[in-house]
Motif scaffolding. Structure first.
Motif, mmCIF file in Angstrom:
data_model
loop_
_atom_site.group_PDB
_atom_site.id
_atom_site.type_symbol
_atom_site.label_atom_id
_atom_site.label_comp_id
_atom_site.label_asym_id
_atom_site.label_seq_id
_atom_site.Cartn_x
_atom_site.Cartn_y
_atom_site.Cartn_z
ATOM 1 N N PRO A 231 28.323 12.935 69.563
ATOM 2 C CA PRO A 231 26.713 12.045 70.006
ATOM 3 C C PRO A 231 25.811 13.109 70.227
ATOM 4 C CG PRO A 231 28.123 12.008 71.619
ATOM 5 C CD PRO A 231 29.581 12.806 70.965
ATOM 6 N N VAL A 232 25.724 14.548 69.574
ATOM 7 C CA VAL A 232 25.075 15.023 69.598
ATOM 8 C C VAL A 232 23.688 14.631 70.106
ATOM 9 C CG1 VAL A 232 23.825 17.140 69.362
ATOM 10 C CG2 VAL A 232 25.962 17.249 70.219
ATOM 11 N N SER A 233 22.716 14.776 71.002
ATOM 12 C CA SER A 233 21.333 14.033 70.361
ATOM 13 C C SER A 233 20.484 14.870 68.664
ATOM 14 C CB SER A 233 20.239 14.704 71.381
ATOM 15 O OG SER A 233 20.715 13.822 73.055
ATOM 16 N N PHE A 234 19.896 13.299 68.520
ATOM 17 C CA PHE A 234 19.491 13.297 67.029
ATOM 18 C C PHE A 234 20.751 14.995 65.982
ATOM 19 C CE2 PHE A 234 16.300 14.554 70.198
ATOM 20 C CZ PHE A 234 15.252 12.983 70.332
ATOM 21 N N TYR A 235 21.836 14.359 66.398
ATOM 22 C CA TYR A 235 22.598 15.038 65.371
ATOM 23 C C TYR A 235 22.284 15.315 63.833
ATOM 24 C CZ TYR A 235 24.383 10.235 64.774
ATOM 25 O OH TYR A 235 24.425 9.164 64.119
ATOM 26 N N LYS A 236 21.446 13.820 63.322
ATOM 27 C CA LYS A 236 21.121 14.598 62.038
ATOM 28 C C LYS A 236 20.032 15.036 61.706
ATOM 29 C CE LYS A 236 22.621 9.657 61.231
ATOM 30 N NZ LYS A 236 22.076 8.422 60.532
ATOM 31 N N ASN A 237 19.937 15.647 62.393
ATOM 32 C CA ASN A 237 18.527 16.631 61.731
ATOM 33 C C ASN A 237 19.153 17.920 62.338
ATOM 34 O OD1 ASN A 237 16.515 14.622 61.971
ATOM 35 N ND2 ASN A 237 15.822 14.610 63.685
ATOM 36 N N LYS A 238 19.720 17.545 63.422
ATOM 37 C CA LYS A 238 20.374 18.951 63.736
ATOM 38 C C LYS A 238 21.593 19.555 62.614
ATOM 39 C CE LYS A 238 19.670 18.537 69.143
ATOM 40 N NZ LYS A 238 20.256 18.658 69.843
ATOM 41 N N ALA A 239 22.024 19.161 61.967
ATOM 42 C CA ALA A 239 23.311 18.739 60.801
ATOM 43 C C ALA A 239 22.266 19.547 59.787
ATOM 44 C CB ALA A 239 23.548 17.529 61.083
ATOM 45 N N LYS A 240 20.690 18.789 59.765
ATOM 46 C CA LYS A 240 20.479 19.049 58.633
ATOM 47 C C LYS A 240 19.827 20.511 58.954
ATOM 48 C CE LYS A 240 16.195 17.933 58.282
ATOM 49 N NZ LYS A 240 15.267 16.374 58.337
ATOM 50 N N TYR A 241 19.361 21.103 60.328
ATOM 51 C CA TYR A 241 19.090 22.290 60.573
ATOM 52 C C TYR A 241 19.826 23.290 59.842
ATOM 53 C CZ TYR A 241 14.651 19.587 62.647
ATOM 54 O OH TYR A 241 13.506 18.975 62.362
ATOM 55 N N LEU A 242 21.480 22.936 60.858
ATOM 56 C CA LEU A 242 22.400 23.971 61.025
ATOM 57 C C LEU A 242 22.855 24.158 59.620
ATOM 58 C CD1 LEU A 242 25.519 22.637 63.183
ATOM 59 C CD2 LEU A 242 23.797 24.745 63.180
ATOM 60 N N LYS A 243 22.705 23.155 58.249
ATOM 61 C CA LYS A 243 22.746 23.453 56.937
ATOM 62 C C LYS A 243 21.566 24.362 56.039
ATOM 63 C CE LYS A 243 26.575 20.815 55.003
ATOM 64 N NZ LYS A 243 27.299 21.783 53.705
ATOM 65 N N GLN A 244 20.617 24.378 56.756
ATOM 66 C CA GLN A 244 19.571 25.160 56.132
ATOM 67 C C GLN A 244 19.540 26.175 56.800
ATOM 68 O OE1 GLN A 244 16.198 22.648 57.446
ATOM 69 N NE2 GLN A 244 16.228 21.101 55.482
ATOM 70 N N THR A 245 19.748 26.312 58.175
ATOM 71 C CA THR A 245 19.809 27.975 58.751
ATOM 72 C C THR A 245 21.475 28.055 58.092
ATOM 73 O OG1 THR A 245 18.715 27.587 61.224
ATOM 74 C CG2 THR A 245 20.191 29.181 61.299
ATOM 75 N N SER A 246 22.004 28.010 58.135
ATOM 76 C CA SER A 246 23.440 28.971 57.860
ATOM 77 C C SER A 246 23.321 29.395 56.341
ATOM 78 C CB SER A 246 24.415 27.884 56.853
ATOM 79 O OG SER A 246 24.893 27.736 58.786
#
Length: 367
Positions: A231-246
């Protein structure tokens, strides 16, 4: 009901009229005498009686009874002392179960002792941990900032905060190689935005179970990555950012993270606070003050800014204009923990704060 009452009355009168065998014999002047002696005089302990006799009544004392009376010339092992009761352990009964609640660190007691100390005494006692203000490029907005900082240091040393054990710097796998550890520290910082340390720490544990490298993040489907982050806040946006950053790290930095602020800020989902803290924790370089919501709030409450600020980035610029560079690495961790325990966002615990008489925003008034 009347019948039941009559029965009880009859039973009570019957029991009252009954006499024991000893009282009947005493009335007749008769005494029971033993027909034979079954034990020797030197047998003194009930535990040594033969057969099952030790479980029956006997005038012979137990070793424990004799020990209490402290008979001379008897070498007996001392009775094991009962454990002392610990005032910091309490039992809470819940239904048929009993839960033992232990307080490992007596924080409240220490804080109670500290808040009784007058400011003048605090100033004298804390001489050794006062900060040196020489070399300031700009005068501090509040001349008492050094005393504020010394008091916060003392409170933080007594009252641990979640950031101490669950902060982003604690989320990396110590057994991993340095490149992987740097990436994991960056990921933890990306997840920590507007999220409690406990939630970030648990999410990082789930990610590390999948490896938590740029390559492993890329292999996880977005839907599965979102489940790992929740339940991290804004987990959907952060999942997208993690993908792009990786993907950027794999393509441009050989699966490592950038070693400068300019390049870190180009990564999706990375802001100034994360970049400066990442440079300090991952590369051991102090490039600026990491200002999050706690540092932003407390700096305004203490008047550490020349004028009130609305955004953390504005607070960072003002702090860096006067705070000695030697304190930049310390101030984030110090104020974050202070904000988690004492100077909380809603209803701060001013009565427990050592700065309660010198803080411009304190609700505690000196009598």
């Amino acid at each position: 009901m009347l019948k039941l009452f009559n029965v009880c009355v009859r039973m009570a009168s019957t029991n009252k009229n009954k006499k024991s065998l000893s009282s009947k014999l005493a009335k007749q002047g008769r005494v029971i005498k033993p027909t034979s002696i079954i034990m020797k005089q030197e047998l003194r302990d009930i535990e040594d009686l033969p057969g099952t006799a030790s479980s029956l009544f006997s005038p012979i004392q137990t070793r424990h009874q004799r020990l209490i009376k402290k008979e001379p010339n008897v070498n007996l092992p001392a009775k094991r002392a009962a454990p002392k009761k610990d005032s910091k352990i309490s039992k809470i009964k819940m239904g048929s179960a009993t839960i033992i609640k232990c307080e490992v660190v007596p924080q409240s007691e220490l804080m109670k002792d500290l808040i009784k100390v007058e400011p003048a005494a605090i100033k004298t006692e804390l001489t050794e941990i006062k900060v040196k203000v020489e070399g300031n490029e700009s005068p501090a907005p509040n001349e008492q900032w050094g005393e504020h900082l010394a008091n916060i240091r003392l409170m933080r040393s007594i009252k641990p905060a979640p950031v101490d054990t669950l902060g982003c710097h604690q989320c990396a796998d110590n057994n991993a190689d340095e490149k992987t550890q740097r990436f994991q520290k960056l990921v933890a910082l990306m997840l920590s935005s507007q999220t409690k340390d406990e939630t970030t720490f648990e999410a990082m544990k789930r990610l590390k179970a999948h490896g938590c490298t740029p390559a492993s993040i890329q292999e996880i489907p977005v839907a599965d990555l979102e489940k790992l982050l929740h339940p991290v806040s804004f987990y959907k946006n952060k999942a997208k950012y993690l993908k792009q950053t990786s993907q950027l790290l794999l393509d441009k930095y050989a699966a490592d993270i950038p070693d400068n602020i300019k390049e870190l800020l180009k990564l999706p989902g990375v802001g100034p606070k994360m970049a400066h803290i990442c440079m300090a924790s991952a590369w051991q370089q102090i490039t600026g003050i990491g200002v999050d919501t706690h540092v932003h709030r407390i700096s305004n409450r203490l008047n550490w800014v020349k004028k009130p600020t609305k955004e953390p980035e504005q607070t960072r610029i003002q702090l860096e204009s006067w705070l000695p560079h030697s304190l930049w690495a310390e101030v984030n961790h110090l104020l974050v923990g202070f904000g988690q325990t004492i100077c909380t966002p809603v209803k701060p615990n001013c009565a427990e704060c050592l700065n309660r008489y010198i803080c411009p925003s304190s609700t505690a008034k000196k009598n």
